[in-house]
Write an enzyme that holds these catalytic residues in place. Structure first.
Site, PDB file in Angstrom:
ATOM      1  N   CYS A 159      38.033  50.277  16.754  1.00 40.62           N
ATOM      2  CA  CYS A 159      38.790  50.019  15.527  1.00 40.62           C
ATOM      3  C   CYS A 159      40.139  49.395  15.873  1.00 40.62           C
ATOM      4  CB  CYS A 159      38.993  51.313  14.750  1.00 40.62           C
ATOM      5  SG  CYS A 159      37.445  52.072  14.323  1.00 40.62           S
ATOM      6  N   GLU A 160      40.106  48.318  16.589  1.00 34.04           N
ATOM      7  CA  GLU A 160      41.310  47.565  16.961  1.00 34.04           C
ATOM      8  C   GLU A 160      40.906  46.106  16.925  1.00 34.04           C
ATOM      9  OE1 GLU A 160      44.383  48.402  17.745  1.00 34.04           O
ATOM     10  OE2 GLU A 160      44.165  50.582  17.873  1.00 34.04           O
TER      11      GLU A 160
ATOM     12  N   GLY B 125      43.184  43.057  46.192  1.00 34.20           N
ATOM     13  CA  GLY B 125      42.177  43.737  45.367  1.00 34.20           C
ATOM     14  C   GLY B 125      41.284  42.720  44.671  1.00 34.20           C
ATOM     15  N   ARG B 126      41.878  42.093  43.654  1.00 30.55           N
ATOM     16  CA  ARG B 126      41.134  41.194  42.772  1.00 30.55           C
ATOM     17  C   ARG B 126      40.288  40.143  43.507  1.00 30.55           C
ATOM     18  NH1 ARG B 126      43.193  40.190  37.764  1.00 30.55           N
ATOM     19  NH2 ARG B 126      45.189  40.821  38.619  1.00 30.55           N
TER      20      ARG B 126
ATOM     21  N   GLY C 116      47.602  40.015  44.898  1.00 23.77           N
ATOM     22  CA  GLY C 116      48.067  39.021  43.940  1.00 23.77           C
ATOM     23  C   GLY C 116      47.371  37.681  44.015  1.00 23.77           C
TER      24      GLY C 116
ATOM     25  N   GLU D  12      47.222  43.659  50.822  1.00 25.29           N
ATOM     26  CA  GLU D  12      46.678  44.714  49.939  1.00 25.29           C
ATOM     27  C   GLU D  12      45.905  44.026  48.827  1.00 25.29           C
ATOM     28  OE1 GLU D  12      50.327  46.332  48.456  1.00 25.29           O
ATOM     29  OE2 GLU D  12      50.659  47.615  50.178  1.00 25.29           O
TER      30      GLU D  12
ATOM     31  N   ARG E 207      40.958  43.975  29.966  1.00 25.61           N
ATOM     32  CA  ARG E 207      41.787  42.794  30.216  1.00 25.61           C
ATOM     33  C   ARG E 207      41.877  41.829  29.041  1.00 25.61           C
ATOM     34  NH1 ARG E 207      41.166  39.444  33.711  1.00 25.61           N
ATOM     35  NH2 ARG E 207      43.291  39.283  34.496  1.00 25.61           N
TER      36      ARG E 207
HETATM   37  C1  LIG Z   1      48.009  45.752  42.068  1.00 24.67           C
HETATM   38  C2  LIG Z   1      48.547  45.720  43.436  1.00 24.67           C
HETATM   39  C3  LIG Z   1      47.804  45.150  44.481  1.00 24.67           C
HETATM   40  C4  LIG Z   1      46.500  44.445  44.257  1.00 24.67           C
HETATM   41  O1  LIG Z   1      46.635  43.347  43.436  1.00 24.67           O
HETATM   42  P1  LIG Z   1      45.432  42.325  43.232  1.00 24.67           P
HETATM   43  O2  LIG Z   1      45.915  41.409  42.174  1.00 24.67           O
HETATM   44  O3  LIG Z   1      44.265  43.140  42.781  1.00 24.67           O
HETATM   45  O4  LIG Z   1      45.183  41.656  44.533  1.00 24.67           O
HETATM   46  C5  LIG Z   1      48.312  45.247  45.759  1.00 24.67           C
HETATM   47  N1  LIG Z   1      49.496  45.835  46.016  1.00 24.67           N
HETATM   48  C6  LIG Z   1      50.238  46.387  45.034  1.00 24.67           C
HETATM   49  C7  LIG Z   1      51.525  47.028  45.385  1.00 24.67           C
HETATM   50  C8  LIG Z   1      49.804  46.344  43.722  1.00 24.67           C
HETATM   51  O5  LIG Z   1      50.550  46.855  42.749  1.00 24.67           O
END
Ligand SMILES: *Cc1c(COP(=O)(O)O)cnc(C)c1O
Length: 417
Positions: free
Chosen positions: A335-336, A269-270, A228, A267, A305
């Site tokens: 086509c959107e 990601g982004r 997040g 966890e 996105r």
């Molecule tokens: C999507 C998600 C993440 C990763 O979120 P980012 O915004 O990419 O850091 C981690 N844990 C859970 C449970 C998620 O749903």
């Protein structure tokens, strides 16, 4: 935000030659940038007990995941397919967390078989399954800081996690079933760029963990604060201070837990891969229909996105500098009407054949793609740390598009007439 100077310095000198021999559109990721960001993140936790599990859904490419595993990252999986991917990459049981939602017993069983650290999103799953893992973690529903944030949805309508008021009881129920090892999970921000809010969200989970442990008498082995963390998509935004973020969390851990301090788990990601990817495409059309339109050879099939959430992705024409700037809408072919990468963007007088970059596509980019309208998902390339450009996923073809269709219908039930 415009890609980092380092990524630009590595990419821009080689890109025209790549585009001459390799068809656009494609995403290209910067291996060096991804590895460096991972190392900075780990270093920010300063030797404290900590593990990062990369959220596979953000960039589920085997080559990138293998690189992260080699760097010591674990993988955060949310589905049986992601678990299988982790397994095929040679991830060991303790390299995997399984944090899912609306989980079936069969999905749970596959995570149990993989030996993953399982996050229970719902208390009811406890009662549905025969065998529990040695270690149980519950995900707490968004509360406090998270309540009402745009991306997480309103707290009362969240589909994630165990409501705060039922959390202690969920741990007691697991304890009654013989579980003796515990963790807690709370992901209560999404794409958060404000340091104070990101810290507050994480600290709330750490403090909640301490309260639950005191209230139920259990010991927590880890506090998983999820992902997040935001990235600056807009040129006016600044990246989060990761050292300040980590040290505030570690300080909260020291304050909240006087004995048996749990390790911190993320966890993310982004934040890790998002800024280290761009979607490379070419201008194929220029026209005027009320507004000036720049048509690209990429569509929202390559990047959902903007169309999906109205998200901002910076767009640049890196080889058109010096031309007078003009206000344009940058569109794809679907086509959107929401198949637009950007509206009212100032770009240097775009011309057909120009290389256009859409920035920050290294997370939740290719992975969210789809094939509506027969617009297929593009390739993924990697600019390696050694400076090579390699293909890590080819573009989809007509055969991929129809790979699951039956040209001859397959009977699954005899006629009952
Ligand atoms: C999507 C998600 C993440 C990763 O979120 P980012 O915004 O990419 O850091 C981690 N844990 C859970 C449970 C998620 O749903």
């Amino acid at each position: 935000m415009p890609i980092s100077q380092e990524f630009a310095a590595r990419l821009l000198p080689v890109l025209p030659a790549v585009v001459e021999t390799y068809p656009t559109p494609f995403h290209i990721y910067d291996e060096r940038g991804i590895v460096d960001t991972h190392r900075e993140l780990v270093a920010a936790f300063d030797g404290a007990p900590y593990r990062q599990y990369f959220a596979v859904k953000a960039l589920p490419n085997p080559t990138v995941l293998r690189t992260l595993l080699a760097e010591g990252s674990g993988l955060d999986c949310a589905s049986p397919v992601e678990l299988e991917l982790a397994e095929r990459l040679g991830a060991r049981a303790d390299d995997v967390v399984f944090t899912s939602n609306n989980t079936t017993v069969a999905e749970y069983e596959s995570a149990l078989k993989a030996g993953a650290l399982i996050t229970f999103d719902d208390r009811s799953l406890l009662d549905k399954v025969d065998r529990l893992p040695e270690l149980v973690a519950f995900r707490v529903a968004p509360h406090g800081t998270a309540a009402g944030s745009a991306l997480m949805g309103s707290a009362t309508h969240s589909k994630f996690g165990v409501p705060l008021a039922e959390l202690a009881d969920a741990y007691r129920a697991a304890h009654r079933r013989g579980v003796r090892r515990f963790g807690i999970h709370g992901m209560i921000c999404a794409n958060e760029l404000n340091l104070e809010r990101a810290v507050r969200a994480a600290v709330e989970v750490v403090e909640l963990g301490a309260r639950i442990a005191a209230e139920t008498g259990i010991e927590l082995e880890y506090v998983n604060i999820g992902g997040g963390l935001g990235i600056p998509y807009r040129p006016t935004e600044r990246p989060i201070d990761i050292r300040a973020y980590a040290s505030a969390i570690l300080a909260a851990r020291r304050r909240a837990f006087t004995t048996h301090r749990p390790r911190i788990v993320t966890e993310i990601g982004r934040y890790l891969t998002g800024p280290h990817g761009v979607l490379v495409s070419q201008v194929v059309n220029r026209c005027r229909k009320g507004q000036d339109i720049v048509g690209l050879d990429a569509s929202m099939s390559a990047l959902m996105r903007p169309g999906y959430y109205g998200a901002y992705h910076h767009i640049s024409l890196p080889y058109a500098a010096g031309r007078p700037e003009t206000l344009v809408d940058v569109v794809g072919s679907l086509c959107e009407n929401n198949d637009k990468f950007g509206v009212d963007r100032l770009l240097p007088a775009p011309a057909e054949g120009d290389i256009a970059l859409i920035h920050d596509t290294g997370a939740h980019g290719h992975a969210m793609g789809f094939t509506y309208n027969g617009r297929l998902r593009p390739a993924e390339l990697l600019l390696t740390a050694a400076g090579e450009v390699v293909e890590i996923r080819r573009a989809e073809t007509f055969d991929d598009y129809l790979a699951t269709a039956r040209w001859t219908p397959t009977k699954i039930m005899e006629s009952t007439r």
